[in-house]
Design a protein around this motif. Structure first.
Motif, PDB file in Angstrom:
ATOM      1  N   GLY A 111       0.812  -1.221   0.000  1.00 49.62           N
ATOM      2  CA  GLY A 111       0.000   0.000   0.000  1.00 49.62           C
ATOM      3  C   GLY A 111       0.834   1.253   0.000  1.00 49.62           C
ATOM      4  N   SER A 112       1.468   1.539   1.129  1.00 52.40           N
ATOM      5  CA  SER A 112       2.224   2.796   1.178  1.00 52.40           C
ATOM      6  C   SER A 112       3.649   2.504   1.637  1.00 52.40           C
ATOM      7  CB  SER A 112       1.559   3.765   2.135  1.00 52.40           C
ATOM      8  OG  SER A 112       1.669   3.258   3.451  1.00 52.40           O
ATOM      9  N   LEU A 113       4.513   3.472   1.417  1.00 46.61           N
ATOM     10  CA  LEU A 113       5.899   3.313   1.842  1.00 46.61           C
ATOM     11  C   LEU A 113       5.972   3.154   3.351  1.00 46.61           C
ATOM     12  CD1 LEU A 113       7.771   5.893  -0.409  1.00 46.61           C
ATOM     13  CD2 LEU A 113       7.882   3.410  -0.507  1.00 46.61           C
ATOM     14  N   ARG A 114       5.070   3.839   4.046  1.00 43.93           N
ATOM     15  CA  ARG A 114       5.078   3.771   5.499  1.00 43.93           C
ATOM     16  C   ARG A 114       4.738   2.357   5.981  1.00 43.93           C
ATOM     17  NH1 ARG A 114       4.932   7.284   9.784  1.00 43.93           N
ATOM     18  NH2 ARG A 114       3.814   6.388  11.537  1.00 43.93           N
ATOM     19  N   GLU A 115       3.732   1.779   5.349  1.00 49.82           N
ATOM     20  CA  GLU A 115       3.361   0.404   5.683  1.00 49.82           C
ATOM     21  C   GLU A 115       4.538  -0.530   5.433  1.00 49.82           C
ATOM     22  OE1 GLU A 115       0.664  -1.226   6.985  1.00 49.82           O
ATOM     23  OE2 GLU A 115       0.199   0.836   7.573  1.00 49.82           O
ATOM     24  N   GLU A 116       5.201  -0.271   4.328  1.00 50.24           N
ATOM     25  CA  GLU A 116       6.347  -1.074   3.944  1.00 50.24           C
ATOM     26  C   GLU A 116       7.443  -0.982   5.015  1.00 50.24           C
ATOM     27  OE1 GLU A 116       7.480  -3.819   1.504  1.00 50.24           O
ATOM     28  OE2 GLU A 116       5.717  -2.601   1.039  1.00 50.24           O
ATOM     29  N   ALA A 117       7.696   0.264   5.447  1.00 54.01           N
ATOM     30  CA  ALA A 117       8.718   0.477   6.465  1.00 54.01           C
ATOM     31  C   ALA A 117       8.326  -0.239   7.752  1.00 54.01           C
ATOM     32  CB  ALA A 117       8.888   1.968   6.714  1.00 54.01           C
ATOM     33  N   LYS A 118       7.039  -0.196   8.080  1.00 55.62           N
ATOM     34  CA  LYS A 118       6.559  -0.839   9.301  1.00 55.62           C
ATOM     35  C   LYS A 118       6.818  -2.343   9.224  1.00 55.62           C
ATOM     36  CE  LYS A 118       2.066  -1.145  10.885  1.00 55.62           C
ATOM     37  NZ  LYS A 118       0.739  -0.493  10.912  1.00 55.62           N
ATOM     38  N   PHE A 119       6.544  -2.896   8.047  1.00 55.06           N
ATOM     39  CA  PHE A 119       6.733  -4.321   7.860  1.00 55.06           C
ATOM     40  C   PHE A 119       8.212  -4.686   8.018  1.00 55.06           C
ATOM     41  CE2 PHE A 119       7.860  -7.774   4.958  1.00 55.06           C
ATOM     42  CZ  PHE A 119       7.100  -8.787   5.496  1.00 55.06           C
ATOM     43  N   GLN A 120       9.060  -3.899   7.375  1.00 56.53           N
ATOM     44  CA  GLN A 120      10.489  -4.208   7.459  1.00 56.53           C
ATOM     45  C   GLN A 120      10.993  -4.099   8.896  1.00 56.53           C
ATOM     46  OE1 GLN A 120      12.053  -5.541   5.212  1.00 56.53           O
ATOM     47  NE2 GLN A 120      10.851  -5.098   3.383  1.00 56.53           N
ATOM     48  N   LEU A 121      10.492  -3.117   9.641  1.00 56.33           N
ATOM     49  CA  LEU A 121      10.915  -2.953  11.029  1.00 56.33           C
ATOM     50  C   LEU A 121      10.489  -4.160  11.850  1.00 56.33           C
ATOM     51  CD1 LEU A 121      10.324   0.787  11.894  1.00 56.33           C
ATOM     52  CD2 LEU A 121      12.445  -0.392  11.401  1.00 56.33           C
ATOM     53  N   TYR A 122       9.273  -4.630  11.584  1.00 56.72           N
ATOM     54  CA  TYR A 122       8.775  -5.798  12.300  1.00 56.72           C
ATOM     55  C   TYR A 122       9.696  -6.994  12.046  1.00 56.72           C
ATOM     56  CZ  TYR A 122       5.860  -9.831  13.227  1.00 56.72           C
ATOM     57  OH  TYR A 122       5.393 -11.035  13.674  1.00 56.72           O
ATOM     58  N   TYR A 123      10.121  -7.091  10.812  1.00 54.88           N
ATOM     59  CA  TYR A 123      11.019  -8.132  10.354  1.00 54.88           C
ATOM     60  C   TYR A 123      12.290  -8.190  11.181  1.00 54.88           C
ATOM     61  CZ  TYR A 123      11.807 -10.880   6.090  1.00 54.88           C
ATOM     62  OH  TYR A 123      11.947 -11.863   5.171  1.00 54.88           O
ATOM     63  N   VAL A 124      12.830  -7.012  11.545  1.00 54.28           N
ATOM     64  CA  VAL A 124      14.082  -6.987  12.294  1.00 54.28           C
ATOM     65  C   VAL A 124      13.834  -6.805  13.783  1.00 54.28           C
ATOM     66  CG1 VAL A 124      15.411  -6.122  10.364  1.00 54.28           C
ATOM     67  CG2 VAL A 124      14.376  -4.515  11.947  1.00 54.28           C
ATOM     68  N   GLY A 125      12.579  -6.898  14.195  1.00 52.14           N
ATOM     69  CA  GLY A 125      12.287  -6.871  15.619  1.00 52.14           C
ATOM     70  C   GLY A 125      12.128  -5.493  16.217  1.00 52.14           C
ATOM     71  N   LEU A 126      11.672  -4.534  15.431  1.00 47.96           N
ATOM     72  CA  LEU A 126      11.409  -3.208  15.995  1.00 47.96           C
ATOM     73  C   LEU A 126       9.921  -2.915  15.886  1.00 47.96           C
ATOM     74  CD1 LEU A 126      14.298  -0.954  14.676  1.00 47.96           C
ATOM     75  CD2 LEU A 126      13.939  -1.749  17.001  1.00 47.96           C
ATOM     76  N   GLY A 127       9.420  -2.167  16.844  1.00 46.93           N
ATOM     77  CA  GLY A 127       7.996  -1.869  16.876  1.00 46.93           C
ATOM     78  C   GLY A 127       7.646  -0.667  16.018  1.00 46.93           C
ATOM     79  N   GLU A 128       6.341  -0.470  15.908  1.00 44.12           N
ATOM     80  CA  GLU A 128       5.802   0.620  15.112  1.00 44.12           C
ATOM     81  C   GLU A 128       6.198   1.980  15.678  1.00 44.12           C
ATOM     82  OE1 GLU A 128       1.314   1.538  13.895  1.00 44.12           O
ATOM     83  OE2 GLU A 128       1.685  -0.468  14.680  1.00 44.12           O
ATOM     84  N   ASP A 129       6.406   2.007  16.990  1.00 46.42           N
ATOM     85  CA  ASP A 129       6.665   3.294  17.647  1.00 46.42           C
ATOM     86  C   ASP A 129       7.963   3.931  17.191  1.00 46.42           C
ATOM     87  OD1 ASP A 129       7.612   0.955  18.853  1.00 46.42           O
ATOM     88  OD2 ASP A 129       8.246   2.067  20.626  1.00 46.42           O
ATOM     89  N   CYS A 130       8.804   3.141  16.506  1.00 47.05           N
ATOM     90  CA  CYS A 130      10.079   3.716  16.044  1.00 47.05           C
ATOM     91  C   CYS A 130       9.910   4.528  14.769  1.00 47.05           C
ATOM     92  CB  CYS A 130      11.094   2.607  15.777  1.00 47.05           C
ATOM     93  SG  CYS A 130      11.644   1.801  17.268  1.00 47.05           S
TER      94      CYS A 130
END
Lengths: 293, 334, 292, 327
Positions: free
Chosen positions: A125-144
Motif C-alpha cells: 500500500g504505502s511506503l510507510r506500511e512497507e517500512a513498518k513491515f520491514q521494522l517488524y522483520y528486524v524486531g522493531l515496533g511501530e513506535d520507532c
C-alpha cells in the motif's frame, strides 16, 4: 556445484597517499555460495573493508574481477547494463549506524529510501506500511517509525540499517563490522538476527569482523585476511579445529575466554608476524592456506 | 590497614535537558593496594561515571549527591579542585577508551609524558627528565625514540601505550582504565591487557578496569564487580563471579558471550533494554528483563546478600524465602 | 510478610517512561523587534506623516519636536519619514545582495567540493586571489561597469563581492557530508545525484550555512550604508539609511546630533536583532559539556 | 639544505602569487569603463579633439593591446620604474612614500592591538565560560560588532571633538608639530579606537568558540587526569591547538584591517594609503592603483605564507598533510 553468487578473482586495490603506495588488497580470491554466511576476518588495516567496498563498487579495484550473479561488476559496460539489479540485489550494512543513517530523516523515511529511489510500487500500500513491515522483520515496533536516529540506541539503529538493506530483498548483504561498536549483550541480539535471516529467509552474507569468536557462531566459511592477503580459507569448524597458518593461530588464541584460571595461565603467541607470502594451496578439501610454493 | 580506596554509598546525578539522570546510585566498594578490580556492565550503566566521579573529572552538570570517597583513609569527597589536582597523577590516574583522541594532537609524545612527570616534580633537570621519559616508554613497551613523534604517526595500540605512559608518569598508586581495549583490535587488546597486568605486578599499581565484555576481564582481574543501572549487582573474586555467578544479570552477560555459544544453538540474549536512569523504576531495575523475576523485585530494591567473605549479590533470589533456581550457566569448557 | 511476594513472576512490562516535557521556547525579543521594523518599512506609506523626499527648506536641521518627530536633516527633509521609507530601500538591497551572494556561494562552494581535486584546488586559489584584491577596488570598478548606481546595482555590487566566506563554509560542509556514510549508503542503493542533493545534502547543510547567511545579511546592510556614506553608493536623492547618514559630515559642522544618531541607532538595532537571530540558528542543541 | 629549499619554495610561491595578482588587477582595471585621461588632464580631457586624444593616449601608452601594455608595465616595474600617478603627475613611489608611514602606523598598530586583544578576550571568555564575565564580554562584543565603522567614527567625533573638545577630529598631526610623538598619538586615538572596535569582536569571538570546542576534546581529560591545572591545559594544549586556524584567518584578513582603514582615513581626513587607493580606483589612476593593489595583496600573501610557516611549526600534522585546509 552451482555457480557461486559472488566470485572474487585476484582482486587488488591500491591506495596512493602522495608518493606512498599502499597495497590494501593484494591478489584476493574467494567465492560465496548462495545462502551461506561467509566471514572475512582481519585486524584493522588488513584490507577487509576495502574488499567490501570493492564488492559494492565504491572503490574501483586496480586489478582482478568480481562476478556477481555472473555479471562482472568491474567492467563498466556490464555494470551499466545491469545497474538496477546491482543496486537492489547487493546491499551494504556499515559498522557505525550513527553515521550511516541520515540524522535528519525519520526511521520510516530511512527504511523506505531505497524503494523511493527505485520508484517501486509498495506491495503493502504505502511506503510507510512497507517500512513498518520491514521494522517488524528486524524486531522493531511501530513506535520507532517517527523517531530520528539520534533517539534510538545503538542496537536499534543497527536494526534500522538492516531493515533498510532488507527492504530491497537483496541476494547479497555485505555487512562491514556491523557489531563492532555495540555492547556484548546487544551484539548477541544482532548476531541472532543475522542468523535468523540466513536460516529462515535464505539471505546470503559477506560478514566482516575483526573477532573470530563472533564468526565462529555465525559463519559457515571463514577467510582470514592479514596485510592485504587472504592467508587461510576454510569451513568454520575446520578452521577452529585445525588452523594451519600461524596468523590464524595467533588470532584464535587472542579470543578471550570467560574463565579466569585458564585465561591467566595461557601465554599469548607472538602477533608481529612477517608479511604473508606464497600462494593459496589446498591443504584439505575446501581448506586453503597461504604457503610458500 | 585501611583499604587504598574505599567508596561508600556513592551517588552521582546529572542534570540533562530531559531531567535528572541518576547515573550512580549508592555504589560501595573497596580496593586494596595492588589489586585489579574489574567493573563490568553495559554502556550507560554508569561505570565510567563512577570512575570519573572518584577522580572528579566530571563536567559541571554532574554532582556527587551522597556517599563518601576515602583514599588511604582520608575523606576526599569534599576536596576542592586545587586539592584534587595534587592527587591526580600521583594518587590516581586514568586511561581512556579512545586512544585516538586522548592525546593532544599537536604535541610530541615525549613532551606529553614529560609534562606529566613535571607536574609532581617541577624541578627535575632536563637530562633526568629525558631519562625518565625514555624509562616510561620502555616500561610500556615502546621504543624510546617514539618520544619525538606526534600522535598522528602512531597506531592505535601504540597510542594506548603512550597514554599508559602518561598515566604512569608520577607512579600513581591507583589506575582507572576506562574501556582501554574496546577501540583496539583483538590481538592488540590481549597485548594491552597483559601489559596492564605486568605493570600492576611490577609497580604494584592497583587498577580499576572498566569493560563491557566479561571475557576481556577474565585475564586481568582479581575481583569483578558487575554494574547495572547505576548499581553494583554482584561483586566477588574473578573465580566466584565466573564459576559461581548468582545474579541473573551476570548469568545473562555470561550466556551472551559468543565464545560460549555452541554451534547450532542460537545465542542467548538478555531481553529488553536497560531502563532509563531518569526516574529509574522502583524495585530491582533488572526485573523487567529478568525471566526469574519475583513479585517483590517489582516492589522493593534487593539488598546486598553475602554469599562468601568476598562474594556479594543484590538479588531477591538469594533470600531464604525465594524459590531455588539452578543457574543456567555452567562452567565454560572448551 | 507473606511469601507470595517471593513467587516467580518473570518479565512484566514496565510502565512506559514519561514523555519528556515539551521544550518551551523562549520568547524572542529580537525577532519581535525585527518583525516590527520590517513591517514598518514595508507599510510605511500608511503612516508616515510627510513625503520623505520633500525638502522643506524653511526647516533645515531642526531638532526633534512635535512637528518633526525625529527632526529634519540639513536639506529640510523629515527624518522620521525618511527612516521608514529609507529602511525599505536598505533592507531591499540587503536581502537582494544576500540572495545573490548566497546563490554564488552555494554554487561555487558545492562545485568546488564535488569537483576533482585539481579543479577544487584551482577554484580555491581563485577565491584566495580574489580575497587579496582589495574589495574597494572591485566595488568601484563594478560600479563603473554597471553605470549609474541604483538599488539593484548596489545590491549586485555587494552580492558579487561578499560571497567568498560563505563559499568556503559551503565547500567544507558539502565535502564532509559527501564523504559521510549515509551518502555512500544512498549511492550504493542507487540514489542519483539529484536524489542525494535533495534528500541528503540540502537538509544537512542548510542549517549550518543559515548562520552564515544571516550574518551576510548583516554585513550587506553595513556595506550599503558604508558605500552610500562614502559617496560611491546611492545618490542623495534616493533615500536609504546609508544615504541619510552621508549628510553626517555637514551635520557635524552644524552640531546636529539627531541627523547622525537617530538613523544610526535604527541601523544598529536592526543589526543587533539580526545577529541575535543568527546566533539562535547556530546548532548548539546537544553540545557536550566542557571537560575543563 | 632542507631549510634553504623550504625557504626557496615559499619565496617562489610568493612571487608566483604576486604575478598572478598583478595580472588580475591589471586586467580588471583596464577592462573597466572610464576615461583615464580625465584623471591626467582633468577637465581639459573633455574638451580635447579626437586627434589630441589619440596623441594623449599614445603618450600614455594606452593604445597598445592589453598584453603589450602589461608586458611593458612589468618590465618597467622589474627595473624599479613603477610609473607615474596620473593625478599627482609625479612618480608613484613619491606619492606613496609620504603616506605609507601614516598608514603603517595606524593599520599596523590597529592590527597588533586586534591580534593581541582578541586572543586575550577569547581566552578570558573561554576560561570563564558561561559565567558573568564571559556573558558580559559577549554582549558588549556583539553590540560593538554591529556598529558600522563610519558611524562610530562620527559619534566619537561628535562626542570627543565637538562636544568635549578633548581630541582632534582630523589629520595625522597638528600643522607644525609633525615630529611631536605626543601630538601624533593624540591624533591616533580616535581612528585607532574605531579600527580596533570594528574588528576586534569578530576575531575574539572566533578564538572563544574555537577554544570552547577544543576544551571539549578528550585529550583535556587526560591532561586533567595527569594533574595539570586549568591554565596549563588551556594555554599549553588548547590554545596551541587553535592557533593554526587563528593565524590563517587573521593572515587573510590583513587587507580588511590594513586596507580597510580607508573609511576611517576618510572620516578623520587622515593622510594614508587607504584614501589614496580609493581615489586611484575611482579616477583610473592606473599605475598608482597597480602599486597599491600589489602592496596590499602582497601583504596578504606574505602574511599567509608566514602564517603557514608558523603553523607548520606548531602543528606537525599540517606539514605531513594530515589535515585539510584550515580556513
Amino acid at each position: 556445484m552451482t555457480a557461486p553468487l559472488l566470485d572474487v578473482c585476484h582482486l587488488t586495490h591500491v591506495f596512493r597517499h602522495g608518493r606512498l603506495i599502499l597495497r590494501a588488497v593484494d591478489d584476493v580470491s574467494f567465492q560465496i555460495q548462495e545462502g551461506e554466511i561467509f566471514g572475512l576476518v582481519g585486524e584493522s588495516g588488513s584490507g577487509k573493508s576495502t574488499v567490501a567496498r570493492c564488492v559494492m563498487n565504491i572503490y574501483r579495484p586496480a586489478k582482478g574481477s568480481i562476478l556477481f550473479q555472473g555479471i562482472d561488476i568491474c567492467d563498466p559496460r556490464q555494470r551499466r547494463a545491469n545497474q538496477k539489479l546491482l543496486q537492489t540485489k547487493r546491499q551494504l550494512i556499515f559498522q557505525d549506524s550513527a553515521s550511516s543513517l541520515d540524522q535528519r530523516m525519520t526511521v520510516a523515511e530511512i527504511v523506505a529510501e531505497p524503494m523511493a529511489i527505485h520508484r517501486i510500487v509498495p506491495p503493502r500500500g504505502s511506503l510507510r506500511e512497507e517500512a513498518k513491515f520491514q521494522l517488524y522483520y528486524v524486531g522493531l515496533g511501530e513506535d520507532c517509525l517517527d523517531k530520528y536516529p539520534t533517539e534510538l540506541s545503538g542496537g536499534q539503529r543497527q536494526r534500522v540499517a538492516i531493515a533498510r538493506a532488507l527492504s530491497m530483498e537483496p541476494a547479497l548483504l555485505v555487512a562491514d563490522e556491523p557489531i563492532a561498536s555495540l555492547d556484548v549483550s546487544i551484539q548477541a541480539q544482532i548476531l541472532n538476527l543475522f542468523r535468523h535471516l540466513q536460516e529462515e529467509h535464505g539471505f546470503t552474507f559477506l560478514f566482516i569482523a575483526h573477532d573470530l569468536a563472533v564468526v565462529r557462531y555465525l559463519c559457515s566459511r571463514v577467510a582470514v585476511m592479514f596485510r592485504g592477503k587472504i592467508v587461510e580459507i576454510a569451513p568454520t569448524g575446520e578452521l577452529f579445529r585445525d588452523p594451519l597458518h600461524p596468523y590464524t593461530r595467533a588470532l584464535l588464541s587472542a579470543i578471550p575466554i570467560p574463565d579466569p584460571q585458564a585465561e591467566r595461565s595461557r601465554p599469548l603467541p607472538p602477533f608481529d608476524l612477517p608479511a604473508p607470502q606464497g600462494v593459496l594451496t589446498e591443504a584439505a578439501p575446501g581448506h586453503y592456506v597461504l604457503r610458500s610454493p | 590497614m585501611s583499604a587504598l580506596l574505599d567508596v561508600q554509598d556513592l551517588s552521582v546525578t546529572f542534570h540533562s535537558p530531559h531531567g535528572l539522570v541518576e547515573a550512580v546510585r549508592g555504589v560501595s566498594f573497596s580496593l586494596q593496594a595492588g589489586e585489579v578490580l574489574a567493573i563490568v556492565g553495559e554502556s550507560g550503566c554508569g561505570k565510567s561515571v563512577l570512575c570519573k566521579s572518584i577522580m572528579k573529572l566530571l563536567p559541571e552538570s554532574a554532582q556527587i549527591v551522597g556517599g563518601r570517597i576515602l583514599l588511604k583513609g582520608t575523606d576526599i569527597t569534599g576536596y576542592t579542585e586545587r586539592e584534587m589536582r595534587r592527587l591526580r597523577g600521583r594518587a590516581f590516574s586514568m586511561l581512556f577508551q579512545d586512544p585516538m583522541t586522548a592525546l593532544a594532537p599537536t604535541m610530541t609524545i615525549g613532551r606529553q609524558i614529560g609534562e606529566a612527570v613535571l607536574v609532581h616534580r617541577p624541578r627535575l633537570p632536563r637530562a633526568a627528565l629525558r631519562r625518565r621519559v625514555a624509562e616510561l616508554l620502555d616500561l610500556v613497551g615502546l621504543d624510546p625514540a617514539a618520544a619525538r613523534l606526534c600522535p598522528y604517526a602512531l597506531s592505535g595500540g601504540m597510542r594506548q601505550r603512550s597514554v599508559l605512559a602518561v598515566a604512569l608518569a608520577s607512579e600513581p598508586s591507583l589506575l582507572f582504565a576506562d574501556e582501554p581495549t574496546t577501540a583496539l583490535d583483538v590481538t592488540i587488546q590481549a597485548q594491552v591487557l597483559d601489559l596492564l597486568r605486568a605493570i600492576q605486578q611490577k609497580l604494584g599499581t592497583a587498577t580499576v578496569l572498566v569493560s563491557h565484555d566479561l571475557a576481556v576481564v577474565a585475564r586481568a582481574a582479581d575481583r569483578v564487580a558487575v554494574m547495572y543501572a547505576g548499581k553494583l549487582v554482584e561483586t566477588g573474586t574473578a573465580e566466584e563471579v565466573f564459576y559461581d555467578p548468582r545474579h541473573p544479570y551476570t548469568w545473562g552477560l555470561l550466556r551472551a558471550l559468543p565464545a560460549r555459544a555452541r554451534e547450532g544453538e542460537p545465542l542467548y540474549t538478555i531481553p529488553g533494554m536497560p531502563p532509563s536512569l531518569i526516574d529509574p523504576p522502583k524495585g530491582d531495575a533488572f526485573a523487567c528483563r529478568n525471566e526469574y523475576a519475583l513479585a517483590i523485585d517489582y516492589e522493593e530494591m534487593p539488598p546486598m546478600f553475602q554469599i562468601t567473605d568476598t562474594h556479594f549479590a543484590a538479588t531477591w533470589l538469594l533470600d531464604p524465602r525465594a524459590p531455588k533456581i539452578e543457574p543456567p550457566v555452567g562452567r565454560w569448557s572448551k | 510478610m507473606s511469601d507470595s511476594r517471593f513467587t516467580q513472576v518473570g518479565i512484566r512490562p514496565l510502565p512506559p517512561p514519561l514523555a519528556p516535557a515539551p521544550r518551551r521556547r523562549r520568547p524572542c525579543l529580537s525577532a519581535f523587534l525585527l518583525g516590527a521594523i520590517l513591517l514598518g518599512c514595508l507599510l510605511c506609506d500608511l503612516f508616515i506623516p510627510k513625503d520623505p523626499a520633500y525638502m522643506d527648506l524653511a526647516n533645515c536641521s531642526r531638532p526633534p519636536s512635535a512637528a518633526f518627530l525625529f527632526g529634519t536633516d540639513t536639506m529640510g527633509r523629515d527624518i522620521f519619514s525618511m527612516i521608514w521609507s529609507g529602511g525599505r530601500v536598505s533592507l531591499f538591497i540587503a536581502f537582494l545582495a544576500t540572495a545573490i551572494s548566497t546563490a554564488i556561494a552555494v554554487i561555487f562552494g558545492s562545485l568546488s567540493a564535488l569537483a576533482p581535486p585539481w579543479l577544487d584546488a584551482l577554484l580555491m586559489r581563485l577565491t584566495e586571489i580574489l580575497l587579496s584584491v582589495p574589495s574597494l577596488l572591485l566595488i568601484v570598478l563594478l560600479q563603473a561597469v554597471l553605470g549609474q548606481p541604483n538599488a539593484v546595482t548596489i545590491a549586485i555590487v555587494i552580492g558579487v563581492t561578499s560571497w567568498t566566506s560563505i563559499a568556503k563554509v559551503v565547500r567544507t560542509e558539502v565535502r564532509q557530508i559527501r564523504s559521510s556514510e549515509f551518502v555512500i549508503a544512498s549511492r550504493c542503493m542507487g540514489g542519483g545525484f539529484f536524489h542525494i542533493l535533495w534528500r541528503h545534502l540540502a537538509p544537512n547543510f542548510l542549517p549550518s550555512i543559515l548562520f552564515m547567511v544571516v550574518m551576510d545579511l548583516r554585513s550587506a546592510i553595513v556595506a550599503e550604508s558604508t558605500l552610500s556614506f562614502m559617496g560611491i553608493g546611492l545618490p542623495l536623492s534616493v533615500i536609504s539609511w546609508g544615504s541619510m547618514l552621508s549628510l553626517s559630515e555637514k551635520a557635524l559642522l552644524a552640531n546636529a546630533w539627531w541627523i547622525i544618531l537617530i538613523p544610526g541607532l535604527f541601523l544598529i538595532v536592526t543589526l543587533l536583532c539580526i545577529t541575535d537571530l543568527g546566533n539562535r540558528f547556530r546548532k548548539n542543541a546537544n553540545r557536550k559539556e566542557s571537560n575543563l | 639544505m632542507s631549510t634553504v629549499l623550504y625557504c626557496l619554495k615559499k619565496l617562489a610561491a610568493f612571487a608566483v602569487s604576486l604575478l598572478v595578482l598583478s595580472v588580475v588587477v591589471f586586467s580588471i582595471a583596464r577592462l573597466a569603463p572610464g576615461d583615464p585621461l580625465v584623471s591626467y588632464y582633468g577637465d581639459r580631457a573633455e574638451k580635447m579633439s579626437p586627434a589630441e586624444r589619440a596623441w594623449a593616449e599614445e603618450r600614455l601608452g594606452l593604445h597598445d593591446p592589453l598584453p603589450v601594455q602589461y608586458a611593458r608595465w612589468l618590465s618597467n616595474a622589474l627595473r624599479g620604474d613603477l610609473g607615474i600617478s596620473y593625478k599627482y603627475k609625479t612618480d608613484v613611489l613619491e606619492v606613496i612614500q609620504g603616506r605609507l608611514g601614516n598608514t603603517l602606523l595606524l593599520g599596523g598598530l590597529g592590527f597588533l592591538l586586534i591580534f593581541g586583544l582578541s586572543l586575550l578576550l577569547g581566552v578570558l571568555c573561554a576560561w570563564f565560560e558561561d559565567r558573568l564575565l564571559d556573558r558580559w564580554i559577549c554582549r558588549i562584543g556583539t553590540v560593538s560588532s554591529c556598529v558600522p565603522e563610519f558611524w562610530l567614527s562620527l559619534v566619537l567625533i561628535l562626542l570627543f571633538s565637538v562636544t568635549l573638545r578633548l581630541l582632534p577630529s582630523s589629520g595625522a598631526y597638528t600643522i607644525g608639530h609633525a615630529g611631536d610623538p605626543a601630538d601624533r598619538l593624540r591624533h591616533l586615538v580616535l581612528p585607532l579606537t574605531v579600527i580596533v572596535l570594528g574588528h576586534l569582536w569578530y576575531y575574539a569571538y572566533m578564538v572563544r568558540n574555537k577554544l570552547l570546542e577544543e576544551v571539549r576534546a578528550d585529550y583535556v581529560l587526560l591532561a586533567k587526569a595527569k594533574g595539570l591545572g586549568k591554565g596549563a591545559i588551556l594555554f599549553r594544549h588548547c590554545l596551541r591547538g587553535i592557533l593554526p586556524s587563528y593565524f590563517s584567518i587573521i593572515a587573510i584578513s590583513v587587507p580588511h584591517i590594513l586596507g580597510g582603514t580607508y573609511i576611517v582615513e576618510t572620516v578623520f581626513s587622515y593622510p594614508g594609503l587607504g584614501a589614496l587607493a580609493y581615489e586611484s580606483a575611482r579616477y583610473q589612476d592606473y599605475d598608482l592603483l597597480m602599486v597599491l593593489s600589489i602592496l596590499s595583496g602582497g601583504a596578504v600573501i606574505l602574511c599567509s605564507l608566514i602564517a603557514q610557516a608558523v603553523n607548520e611549526r606548531i602543528d606537525p600534522r599540517i606539514r605531513a598533510g594530515e589535515v585539510g585546509p584550515l580556513v
